[in-house]
Each structure stands twice: as C-alpha cells, then as structure tokens.
Design a protein around this motif. Structure first.
Motif, short mmCIF file in Angstrom:
data_model
loop_
_atom_site.label_atom_id
_atom_site.label_comp_id
_atom_site.label_asym_id
_atom_site.label_seq_id
_atom_site.Cartn_x
_atom_site.Cartn_y
_atom_site.Cartn_z
N TYR A 36 0.79 -1.23 0.00
CA TYR A 36 0.00 0.00 0.00
C TYR A 36 0.82 1.29 0.00
O TYR A 36 0.24 2.38 -0.03
CB TYR A 36 -0.95 0.00 1.20
N ALA A 37 2.15 1.19 0.05
CA ALA A 37 2.97 2.39 -0.01
C ALA A 37 2.99 2.94 -1.44
O ALA A 37 2.61 2.25 -2.39
CB ALA A 37 4.40 2.08 0.45
N ASP A 38 3.40 4.17 -1.59
CA ASP A 38 3.50 4.75 -2.93
C ASP A 38 4.46 3.91 -3.78
O ASP A 38 5.48 3.43 -3.27
CB ASP A 38 4.03 6.19 -2.84
N PRO A 39 4.16 3.71 -5.06
CA PRO A 39 5.05 2.92 -5.93
C PRO A 39 6.48 3.43 -5.97
O PRO A 39 7.39 2.68 -6.33
CB PRO A 39 4.38 3.05 -7.30
N ASN B 168 2.02 -0.68 -10.24
CA ASN B 168 0.89 -0.17 -11.02
C ASN B 168 -0.25 0.29 -10.11
O ASN B 168 -1.41 0.30 -10.52
CB ASN B 168 0.39 -1.23 -12.00
N MET B 169 0.11 0.64 -8.86
CA MET B 169 -0.87 1.09 -7.85
C MET B 169 -1.97 0.05 -7.63
O MET B 169 -3.09 0.37 -7.28
CB MET B 169 -1.47 2.45 -8.25
N GLY B 170 -1.60 -1.24 -7.82
CA GLY B 170 -2.56 -2.31 -7.68
C GLY B 170 -3.13 -2.45 -6.28
O GLY B 170 -4.30 -2.80 -6.11
N GLY B 171 -2.33 -2.18 -5.26
CA GLY B 171 -2.82 -2.24 -3.90
C GLY B 171 -3.86 -1.17 -3.63
O GLY B 171 -4.87 -1.41 -2.96
N TRP B 172 -3.61 0.03 -4.14
CA TRP B 172 -4.56 1.12 -3.97
C TRP B 172 -5.86 0.83 -4.71
O TRP B 172 -6.94 1.10 -4.21
CB TRP B 172 -3.95 2.43 -4.47
N LYS B 173 -5.74 0.31 -5.93
CA LYS B 173 -6.93 0.02 -6.72
C LYS B 173 -7.79 -1.04 -6.03
O LYS B 173 -9.02 -1.01 -6.11
CB LYS B 173 -6.53 -0.45 -8.12
#
Length: 264
Positions: A214-217, A224-229
């Motif tokens: 969940y940290a910034d890429p 690919n910001m998959g955790g955020w998505k």
C-alpha cells in the motif's frame, strides 16, 4: 560552412569518446569475451539514431524490442538472490492474488522490503540501539541489539532451513499449502530459534508486506498502484475540490507522487 579550425575542433571532440570505447574493450570490463551491460555496455555499442518514444515515464521503465515493459526500480539493493526468492514467495502467500487483484509478487513487495532494508529502516538508523537490552513487553515490540536487516538475514535463512528439514525442498519450491504451513509455524513459534523470536520475525515480515502493498510505488512496491486500486484508495491527490460537494461516494483513479512532477 565550417572552416579548417572548426572542423579540427569537431574531430578533437569525438576522439575522447572513441578512445574511451577502445580502452573499455581492451580492459577488464571484457570478461570471458562478454561485455558487461548497463552504462559500460552502452559505451561499447555503435551509436544509433534514437527511437521515438511517446510514452512519458520517470526513467524507471523502458520497453524491450519485444515490447516487454522493464521496471529498472525492480533491482536488488540488499538481498542476495536466494533471500529475495524466499521473500518473494513468502509475501506472495501473505498477500495472494485472487479475483479482486494482484498478489505480492505482482505488486513487487519483496523489492519494497529489499529497498527498505538497504536504507535507514534496515539499519535502525533513527532508533536508539544501545544497551542494556531486555525482553520487551508485548506492547513494546522487539527490544534487542539486532538490526532489522540482521533479523531478516536470520529469519529468511531459518525459513529455508525449516523447509529443507520438513519437506526436503527450498521454500520457494514448496506447494502453496506447504508454504502456508511454514509461515504458520513461524507465526505460532512452533519453530524454535535461539537468536530471534520466530513469531517476532513473522510479525515484521507481515507488517512489511502490508506496507509494500500500500505504499507509494516510488518505494518499490504497490506495482501499477494495484494495492490502492484493490482498496479504491485515491493515492496522493492534490485536492478533492471537484468532488467534495458530491452527495455520494465517487470512485476515482489513484494518483502516485510521480504524477505531481511538472510536465513540459
């Protein structure tokens, strides 16, 4: 048209580049007939016309001739290759992929942990690390003399040892349910270690896995910001003025720190 002096200056300007190539070709950079890649390798290649690339990136990604995207941020800074493979397999079980989104391997969580261990977090650079050392309370966490990178060195090796002893295979080669059993053995202190607490290492590995998801890429994980998505987390938005008055939840695409760079 250039005069004789200008033509000579142009020739003089090219000579250092050519002489440098000759030096590299004849020096120890050529090992066993193979030239190492990277910066040195680029010096030895014959210059070609630069290909047009309309994809904007921050220099961390590129494409191979076959069209495969290469992320240069996915490189080891602390782990050995064996340690990385153990960590990658473990984080992929702690954060597995499913129909909802990618898992630890796809998100690059092991790279996140590797990069963190290479920096101040790995050396406990901002923490008091002098004695006396006493066993901490459950609310205090680890209170010993070992640095986090040393804890990971020991913990990953012990995971490998336990896997070899119980299943006669390396951790990365175990079936998913066997890997889960090894992780559970560490979580419950079934594995008895003398230098560190097995459950303490598991907690550190688990929390690092969640941080990498969940940290910034920018930090190597959350590919690919998959955790955020997965969480519908908007990332690092500059503001929400355009939707703040909305009467209902609005799903918006996440934005990383990279998106705040000035564009020409």
């Amino acid at each position: 048209m250039a005069n004789g002096t200008e033509e000579q200056d142009l020739k003089d300007h090219k000579e250092p580049d050519q002489s440098r190539r000759n030096f590299l070709k004849n020096s120890g950079y050529a090992v066993g007939g193979l030239i190492v890649g990277g910066v040195v390798g680029s010096l030895l290649r014959t210059p070609k016309k630069a290909a047009t690339n309309n994809n904007v990136n921050n220099g961390t990604t590129s494409k191979t001739p076959a069209g495969e995207v290469v992320n240069f941020n996915q490189a080891l800074m602390y782990f050995t290759q064996e340690q990385f493979l153990i960590a990658e397999a473990a984080t992929d079980r702690l954060f597995p992929s499913d129909a909802n989104g990618p898992g630890g391997k796809e998100l690059g969580i092991a790279y996140f942990i590797d990069h963190q261990l290479a920096g101040e977090w790995g050396t406990n650079g901002r923490e008091y690390m002098q004695g006396p050392f006493f066993k901490g309370e459950t609310t205090q966490g680890y209170q010993g003399r070992l640095k986090r990178r040393e804890i990971f060195d020991i913990g990953l090796q012990e995971m490998q040892n336990f896997s070899n002893k119980k299943y006669q295979k390396k951790f990365k080669d175990l079936a998913p349910e066997e890997q889960d059993a090894v992780l559970k053995a560490f979580e419950t202190d079934e594995v008895k270690l003398t230098t560190i607490s097995a459950s303490g290492f598991f907690k550190t590995l688990f929390s690092s896995t969640m941080e990498g998801a969940y940290a910034d890429p920018l930090y190597g994980g959350n590919g690919n910001m998959g955790g955020w998505k997965l969480k519908n987390f908007p990332g690092n938005q500059m503001s929400y003025t355009n939707i703040i008055e909305a009467d209902k939840f609005e799903k918006i695409q996440p934005v990383s720190l990279r998106e705040h760079l000035p564009h020409s």
